[in-house]
Design an enzyme around this catalytic site. Structure first.
Site, PDB file in Angstrom:
ATOM      1  N   ILE A   1      33.011 -42.948  38.188  1.00  0.00           N
ATOM      2  CA  ILE A   1      32.708 -42.902  36.747  1.00  0.00           C
ATOM      3  C   ILE A   1      31.230 -42.692  36.488  1.00  0.00           C
ATOM      4  CG2 ILE A   1      34.684 -44.297  36.019  1.00  0.00           C
ATOM      5  CD1 ILE A   1      32.832 -46.713  35.855  1.00  0.00           C
TER       6      ILE A   1
ATOM      7  N   GLY B   1      23.983 -42.200  40.070  1.00  0.00           N
ATOM      8  CA  GLY B   1      22.583 -42.464  39.774  1.00  0.00           C
ATOM      9  C   GLY B   1      21.766 -42.444  41.034  1.00  0.00           C
ATOM     10  N   GLY B   2      20.446 -42.617  40.858  1.00  0.00           N
ATOM     11  CA  GLY B   2      19.565 -42.601  42.009  1.00  0.00           C
ATOM     12  C   GLY B   2      19.837 -43.724  42.977  1.00  0.00           C
TER      13      GLY B   2
ATOM     14  N   GLY C   1      22.962 -45.024  43.571  1.00  0.00           N
ATOM     15  CA  GLY C   1      24.286 -44.965  44.174  1.00  0.00           C
ATOM     16  C   GLY C   1      25.350 -44.568  43.173  1.00  0.00           C
TER      17      GLY C   1
ATOM     18  N   VAL D   1      28.997 -45.149  41.060  1.00  0.00           N
ATOM     19  CA  VAL D   1      29.686 -46.245  40.385  1.00  0.00           C
ATOM     20  C   VAL D   1      31.156 -45.878  40.251  1.00  0.00           C
ATOM     21  CG1 VAL D   1      29.782 -47.715  38.347  1.00  0.00           C
ATOM     22  CG2 VAL D   1      27.587 -46.801  39.096  1.00  0.00           C
TER      23      VAL D   1
ATOM     24  N   ASP E   1      13.977 -50.401  35.245  1.00  0.00           N
ATOM     25  CA  ASP E   1      14.587 -49.142  34.794  1.00  0.00           C
ATOM     26  C   ASP E   1      15.351 -49.381  33.492  1.00  0.00           C
ATOM     27  OD1 ASP E   1      15.148 -46.459  34.835  1.00  0.00           O
ATOM     28  OD2 ASP E   1      16.832 -46.612  36.216  1.00  0.00           O
TER      29      ASP E   1
END
Length: 987
Positions: A674, A677-678, A680, A682, A809
């Site tokens: 789903i 990202g940097g 990993g 998800v 972040d």
């Protein structure tokens, strides 16, 4: 000679008079030039009502708008407050006005620093620079010994405040320095000698230490506010000497001990807030405060019973006692005599029945008794409480039939009766609930049919009726609920067919009708729902074929098991992710799923389908080549899946869990992906019990090097140290418990990768809702609640733990939204976790996302909590403007922060930045939030407020009380005090 002398003496008065006129004329001309210089440094943003229209050389300065003169015609007062002025303060010019007694410039957009020239305004009695955007330290003003009013609250000043300069101001009546990021200091002893003070506002200005006993010397105080600081120790008994107190605000510190004996002496006290501290003991001293209007003691450890005297309070408007350890019954007369607005006593151990008359005066808006041990029925009087917006009595032991009028409360936004023992039906009164967004009544014994009138509650977003005894048909008009996003009807006794009109609910994302007695076909219209994410129709009596239209949906959950379905399972649904979705349907067949009978030509397979299969066979060679290319491109994903099964895993749980390691590992598949990202990938994981989880998969090494690393013992040894560092960091993050922070259930680690298992947020992220095709037209109230909730989550990470947790972040895509759009901070501390799993020589460090990154990272490569504050300021700008952090319209190499800064020239341009979805009535409040965003994004980190300050400012921007006038001097001068917004639980 004598005669000449006599003539000169005779004409001397005329000479003196002429000389005086010349001097006065010169002085008046000088004052005109001074004011025109002041005008040149300030700009009025509202051109339709420019305060400077009268400021020109043809007018007398005494006729200038905002100027008042003394009897000699010299400028005495300058009042330009709340005029939307921008620019800087020319103190060197202003202080040349020798008769100046009042300088009031509050509630503007003034910026820049204040110079020592302010010390030359020696005749000032009233100085107000509050609610502006100044920067730098505030200068020493020791020479202003005549000062009676000093207002600097929320002005942007930082550094060390010159407390010693207060020593000369023995006539000071009002001192307001709160809401500034000053350097931390103990309570200033200089204040204790100002025995004429009637107003002391030192909230949120970084005070530490304890309240000194000398506070008892300030016996003229009407208002004392020390909230949002870092103060410790007990509340001193000397505070009970302040018998004139009208307001006492001590919330959000670390005060300990009990309420001081003698607090009952403060009989003039109307507003008392000591919430969010570490206080304990009983509330007996408060039973004597007969004039109390607002009493807020939530989030402490108070125990014992609520004093019966509370039932006699005649002025009580707001009572917040949630999250304590209170026991016993509530006084049955509570609220009988007063215009109650908000009652929240949730999360205690209270027993007995609900007092019947808390809405007797017809003014109550919030009624929250969540998670206690109340018994008995809901008193019938509350069905007449038309002002109610929030009615929440969930998680108690209440019973009986819900009074019919409760269902139809015309202004209610949420009705939550979950987890009680209520009986009877939802009545047709529900049609009157025009504002109702959330109807949550699960886990009761409610029965009867769902009335057709529910379709008239057109604001409904969530209907949660599961685990009751509802029966009969579902109303065909349910498709009229065009805003409906969640419909939970599972574990009831509904029968007949599923209404085809559900296909009209275009915002429906979560539909669960499992464990009922529904029959007939599955409506093909469900396949046209563009946002449907989860569909559970299991354990019913549904028949017929599975609609081919369902194949067009992108479902993370599909469960049609244990029905009476027949025919072929559509080929596009015959994927591994749905292997168990069709079990218990003996009439189904499949060409791909081995556990089902193979479909024959007569098993519902059309001629077109057979033709397609023949074409597929004829072109198998071409497809094989394509598949080879596809497999090559997807090799990494397959290697990852295979690697997961080969690894030896270690699971560390941080909460009670109802799943196994195997359930998680089996769900880490491409079809469940789903997000990426940097840090990993998800995945969404659906457990056997129907619960959803989110799993973040973090590789400890580069995938291409895994085989090589497996043969390198030294590298593995080094990685073992990193794994310990990873586990230590995760262990710390798992201890975080906050309603606005995503819950981390467990970690599952191996040599090569790590899995972090979180709670799942069904409404995605704030980014999704603001900027993508999934976006909702979020109203301003919802946006503000999201801002406050997210700010509270970050505040907890920064200030609520033993050691600070930096997010690193912060962005709208890391602010996730639950089913009620309640925000939760995600991926907190993840940058540090990823660093813990990386090699020492790695230069890859997550430090933020373009558009959100604080400017100091560009030249120091270091971040601290103020970097998080900057990023949150960008999120606030997103909420206000509806724009992304980086848009082409901002110009090359510009982001939303620089764009907002460039738009501050006029009121019209400021208002033009506000998202067009936000109505005009909210825009003044929106501008206040934009002001907070500007403070958060100050270029110099030290000038940014703390997240604790941000939370308070956001709450105050949404205040519900009008300005309160208090006469504080013999000449009738008045001071405005903006009362703090009533804080209530938002469960």
């Amino acid at each position: 000679m004598s005669s000449l002398t006599d003539r000169r003496i005779t004409h001397l008065p005329l000479y003196l008079l002429f000389l005086l006129v010349c001097l006065l004329s010169t002085a008046a001309a000088d004052e005109l030039q001074i004011l025109l210089k002041l005008k040149s440094t300030l700009q009025a943003s509202n051109t339709n009502n420019n305060i400077f229209n009268t400021w020109n050389s043809t007018n007398s300065v005494c006729s200038f708008t905002g100027i008042a003169c003394n009897e000699n015609g010299f400028v005495r007062d300058i009042d330009l407050s709340n005029q939307n002025l921008s620019g800087f303060l020319a103190a060197d010019a202003i202080c040349q006005l020798e008769s100046l007694e009042t300088l009031s410039l509050g509630f503007n957009f003034l910026h820049g620093t204040i110079k020592e020239d302010l010390n030359n305004c020696v005749n000032l009695k009233y100085l107000d620079l509050g609610n502006n955007l100044f920067s730098g330290s505030f200068p020493d003003i020791s020479s202003l010994s005549r000062l009676e009013h000093l207002h600097l609250n929320y002005s942007g000043f930082s550094g060390t405040f010159p407390w010693k300069s207060l020593g000369n101001m023995t006539g000071l009546i009002r001192l307001s320095l709160g809401d500034n990021p000053f350097h931390q200091s103990p309570f200033p002893t200089e204040v204790l000698n100002l025995n004429k003070l009637i107003w002391l506002y030192l909230s949120n200005c970084s005070l530490g230490g304890s309240i000194p006993k000398g506070i008892g010397n300030l016996t003229e105080l009407i208002n004392l506010e020390l909230s949002y600081n870092n103060m410790i120790g007990e509340i001193p008994s000397e505070i009970t000497k302040l018998t004139k107190l009208w307001q006492l605000e001590l919330y959000d510190n670390q005060f300990t001990g009990t309420l001081p004996s003698g607090l009952r002496n403060l009989t003039n006290l109307e507003n008392f807030d000591a919430s969010a501290n570490l206080l304990e003991g009983d509330l007996s001293e408060l039973g004597f405060l007969q004039n109390i209007v607002s009493l807020q003691l939530f989030e402490n450890s108070f125990s014992g019973e609520v004093p019966t005297e509370f039932g006699e309070f005649k002025k009580l408007v707001n009572l917040s006692l949630y999250k304590n350890k209170l026991t016993g019954p509530l006084p049955q007369k509570l609220g009988s005599w007063s215009k109650i607005d908000f009652i929240d006593i949730s999360e205690n151990l209270l027993t007995g029945s609900i007092p019947p008359d808390m809405c007797k005066m017809g003014t109550m808006r919030g009624f929250l008794l969540v998670q206690n041990k109340f018994t008995g029925e809901i008193p019938a009087n509350y069905a007449k409480c038309s002002t109610l917006k929030r009615f929440r009595v969930n998680i108690n032991s209440l019973s009986g039939v819900v009074p019919p009028g409760i269902w139809g409360l015309p202004n209610a936004h949420i009705i939550d009766l979950t987890s009680n023992q209520f009986e009877g039906p939802i009545t047709s009164d529900i049609g009157n609930a025009k504002m109702l967004a959330k109807l949550v009544v699960s886990y009761n014994q409610l029965s009867g049919e769902l009335p057709d009138e529910i379709s008239k509650a057109t604001s409904l977003v969530s209907i949660v009726l599961n685990n009751n005894r509802f029966s009969g048909n579902l109303p065909g008009s349910i498709g009229d609920l065009r805003h409906l996003g969640t419909l939970y009807l599972q574990s009831n006794r509904f029968s007949a067919s599923i209404p085809d009109s559900l296909g009209n609910c275009n915002l429906l994302s979560d539909l669960n009708m499992a464990e009922n007695s529904l029959s007939g076909d599955i409506p093909s219209s469900l396949g046209s729902l563009p946002t449907l994410n989860s569909l559970n129709l299991s354990q019913n009596q549904l028949s017929g074929e599975i609609p081919k239209s369902l194949a067009s949906l992108r479902l993370s959950l599909l469960d049609l098991s244990h029905n009476r379905l027949t025919g072929a399972i559509p080929e596009s649904l015959s994927i591994a992710a749905y292997n168990s979705s069709f079990s218990g349907n003996s009439g189904l067949c499949s060409t791909d799923i081995s556990s089902f009978p193979q479909c024959s030509s007569g098993s519902g397979m059309s001629k077109d389908v057979r033709t397609l299969i023949i074409c597929f066979s004829a072109g198998s060679a071409i497809l094989l080549v394509s598949l080879t290319c596809f497999l090559f491109l997807k090799k990494r994903e397959k290697d990852e899946d295979r690697s997961l099964k080969e690894e030896s895993w270690d699971i560390k749980s941080f909460h009670e869990i109802s799943f196994t390691e195997g359930e998680i590992l089996d769900s880490i598949r491409q079809e469940n992906l789903i997000g990426k990202g940097g840090s990993g990938n998800v995945y969404r994981v659906l457990l056997a019990n129907g619960k959803d989880l989110a799993v973040k998969h973090i590789w400890n090494t580069d995938p291409s090097d895994r085989k090589r690393f497996k043969s390198m013992a030294p590298v593995l040894a080094k990685r073992g140290g990193k794994l310990k560092e990873f586990n230590a960091e995760v262990q710390m993050l798992s201890s975080i418990r906050h309603v606005n922070v995503v819950k981390l259930y467990c970690s599952i680690t191996s040599e090569d990768s790590s899995l972090l298992v979180y709670e799942y947020m069904p409404n995605g992220s704030l980014w999704d809702q603001l900027h993508t095709c999934q976006k909702m037209k979020l109203d301003w109230e919802t946006r503000h609640e999201i801002a406050v909730g997210a700010a509270k989550g970050l505040e907890y990470l920064h200030h609520g733990l033993e050691r600070l947790v930096m997010h690193r972040d912060v962005k709208s895509s890391n602010i996730l939204l639950d089913e009620f759009l309640k925000p939760k901070i995600a991926d907190f501390g993840l940058a540090k976790i990823v660093q813990a799993t990386a090699d020492k020589d790695s230069t890859h460090v997550i430090a933020g996302t373009p558009g959100y990154i604080a400017p100091e990272y560009g030249y120091t490569y270091k971040v601290n909590e103020k970097s998080d504050v900057y990023s949150f300021g960008v999120v606030l700008m997103e909420l206000v403007t509806g724009k992304r952090p980086i848009e082409p319209e901002f110009g090359e190499n510009k982001d939303i922060v620089s764009w907002v800064s460039s738009m501050l020239g006029s009121r019209e341009s400021i208002l033009s930045m506000v998202d067009s979805y936000i109505p005009e009535v909210n825009k003044e409040e929106v501008i206040k939030v934009l002001r907070i965003a500007i403070l958060c994004t100050a270029r110099v980190p030290e000038l940014r407020p703390s997240m604790r300050s941000v939370v308070q400012m956001l709450e105050e921007a949404h205040e519900t009380f009008k300005l309160l006038k208090i006469v504080i001097s013999k000449d009738g001068a008045a001071a405005d005090k903006k009362m703090k917004v009533v804080k209530g639980i938002e469960n």
